[in-house]
Design an enzyme around this catalytic site. Sequence first.
Site, PDB file in Angstrom:
ATOM      1  N   GLY A 217       8.926   5.530   1.038  1.00  0.00           N
ATOM      2  CA  GLY A 217       8.288   5.950  -0.206  1.00  0.00           C
ATOM      3  C   GLY A 217       8.981   5.345  -1.406  1.00  0.00           C
ATOM      4  O   GLY A 217       9.447   4.203  -1.366  1.00  0.00           O
TER       5      GLY A 217
ATOM      6  N   VAL B 245      11.989   9.958  -4.931  1.00  0.00           N
ATOM      7  CA  VAL B 245      12.054  10.880  -3.800  1.00  0.00           C
ATOM      8  C   VAL B 245      13.169  10.476  -2.852  1.00  0.00           C
ATOM      9  O   VAL B 245      13.832  11.332  -2.252  1.00  0.00           O
ATOM     10  CB  VAL B 245      10.695  10.922  -3.072  1.00  0.00           C
ATOM     11  CG1 VAL B 245      10.761  11.848  -1.851  1.00  0.00           C
ATOM     12  CG2 VAL B 245       9.603  11.402  -4.022  1.00  0.00           C
TER      13      VAL B 245
ATOM     14  N   GLU C 223      13.312   3.465   3.328  1.00  0.00           N
ATOM     15  CA  GLU C 223      12.456   2.289   3.197  1.00  0.00           C
ATOM     16  C   GLU C 223      11.671   2.455   1.901  1.00  0.00           C
ATOM     17  O   GLU C 223      10.697   3.202   1.837  1.00  0.00           O
ATOM     18  CB  GLU C 223      11.521   2.181   4.409  1.00  0.00           C
ATOM     19  CG  GLU C 223      12.247   1.916   5.715  1.00  0.00           C
ATOM     20  CD  GLU C 223      12.945   0.566   5.752  1.00  0.00           C
ATOM     21  OE1 GLU C 223      12.574  -0.312   4.951  1.00  0.00           O
ATOM     22  OE2 GLU C 223      13.861   0.395   6.577  1.00  0.00           O
TER      23      GLU C 223
ATOM     24  N   CYS D 255       4.126  -2.098   0.055  1.00  0.00           N
ATOM     25  CA  CYS D 255       5.476  -2.227  -0.495  1.00  0.00           C
ATOM     26  C   CYS D 255       5.983  -3.657  -0.442  1.00  0.00           C
ATOM     27  O   CYS D 255       6.828  -4.041  -1.257  1.00  0.00           O
ATOM     28  CB  CYS D 255       6.442  -1.295   0.235  1.00  0.00           C
ATOM     29  SG  CYS D 255       6.552  -1.586   2.010  1.00  0.00           S
TER      30      CYS D 255
END
Length: 473
Positions: free
Chosen positions: A225, A229, A247, A281
Amino acid sequence: MDVREIPHTEATEATEATEATEATQATGAAHAAAADATAAALARVRGAARAGHPRALAWRTERLTALRALLTERQDDLAAALHSDLRKPRSEVDNAEVGFTLREIDHALRHLPGWLAPEPVAAAALGRLPPGAAATTRYEPLGTVLVIGPWNFPVQLLLVPVVGALAAGNTVVVKPSELAPATSALFASLLPAYLGADTVAVVEGGPEETAALLAERFDHVFYTGNGTVGRAVMRAAAAHLTPVTLELGGKCPVFVDRDVDLAAVAARLARAKFANAGQTCVAPDHVLTDPGTGRRLTAELARAVEERFGPDPAASEHYGRIVNEHHFDRLVALLDSGRVVLGGRHDRADRYLAPTVLANVAPDAPAMREEVFGPILPVVHVAGVDEAIALVNGGDRPLALYAFTGDEAARRRLADETRSGAVNFGLPFAHLGVPELPFGGVGESGFGAYHGHHSFAAFSHRRARLDVPIGAA
């Protein structure tokens, strides 16, 4: 006084107060029931881990085979859920979501016996020990692990870590993203049914449920994410000294040199950038090139986008949508970062944003201050490789660095003088498809790696063993 005798306004207020109290009690009861169900699920998977069954090769093989069956037998259901959540094209489901995960499972099944074999230590290292001494290392399960998945690839990015966790002999608690609710609900029913409720527990919900899970003690936490977070995950894990894999993301730059086939570059960029509507991503975040090459590349990108999605990408079955209005509004605000030279059309009601290229983007423009994570490709002008390297090194370390250049010296400098999770020449994000390569970030883009054996190792403890004969001199 009976409620019927209270004046109308007071009676209404009394009724509303009663209804509010009942609603609060119902919500509290629902939360309590969900908490009880989660506690029971955690107890089951922890109990199985303590019983030691996951250590057996047969157990691991059976669970991986069951996960494979889930993906193949329920592929249509998964495609429907992904379409509901992200309008994800079926071609992306079959290849990047289900197909990718199946390839990881097959790789693990093929290599698992070898991964589990003890590895002897070189004899020279035993020189100071008595004769007959033997030293080995062996990968052993950690226990029960937590995998927190993202919304952009809610199958692949949740299940590929699970593949590694099961191959390593762990039981697993998974937390799908609440921003992909259809996929989350499907996994809540399918994963325990196929793999067993004592193997995988699924906890649905939002930040409150995630925080409650992170307050528990796990043997490893794997999170995919954003960095905000990710920091919260690390803080929670620190309370239990739990190891974590993060990651994350980052602005993956693309350097395009003058000497390359721009039609081929544009085709590869369009495929990598606009898959999943740019919500990837490792998608190319921005292009670094000289002004003349930038103009020619933009023309080639227009042709590549039309070839891939047709004259109107909104009508293409191969083009997805932005996950929600919040991210849609964020992306539309970035359109002012430069001059729109391709795309730019958007429809909030449909969460549609066309494949877009921005020219004349300054290095400090809004689109360059955050990860784009959407179908907007800024083009930033640089004089050459020197300035490109300086811009890459001036920001956070990216998850990947991409480059198109035929100059071997430039390739060497880009590899040696920058830092990133990976560096690819000639084909963006292709390294994901090579299971022998570790996939992961560095610095702000995360730490730890997975895929193939690296997933197995991430969820294992490499245990040392030394055997010395009793009575040896």
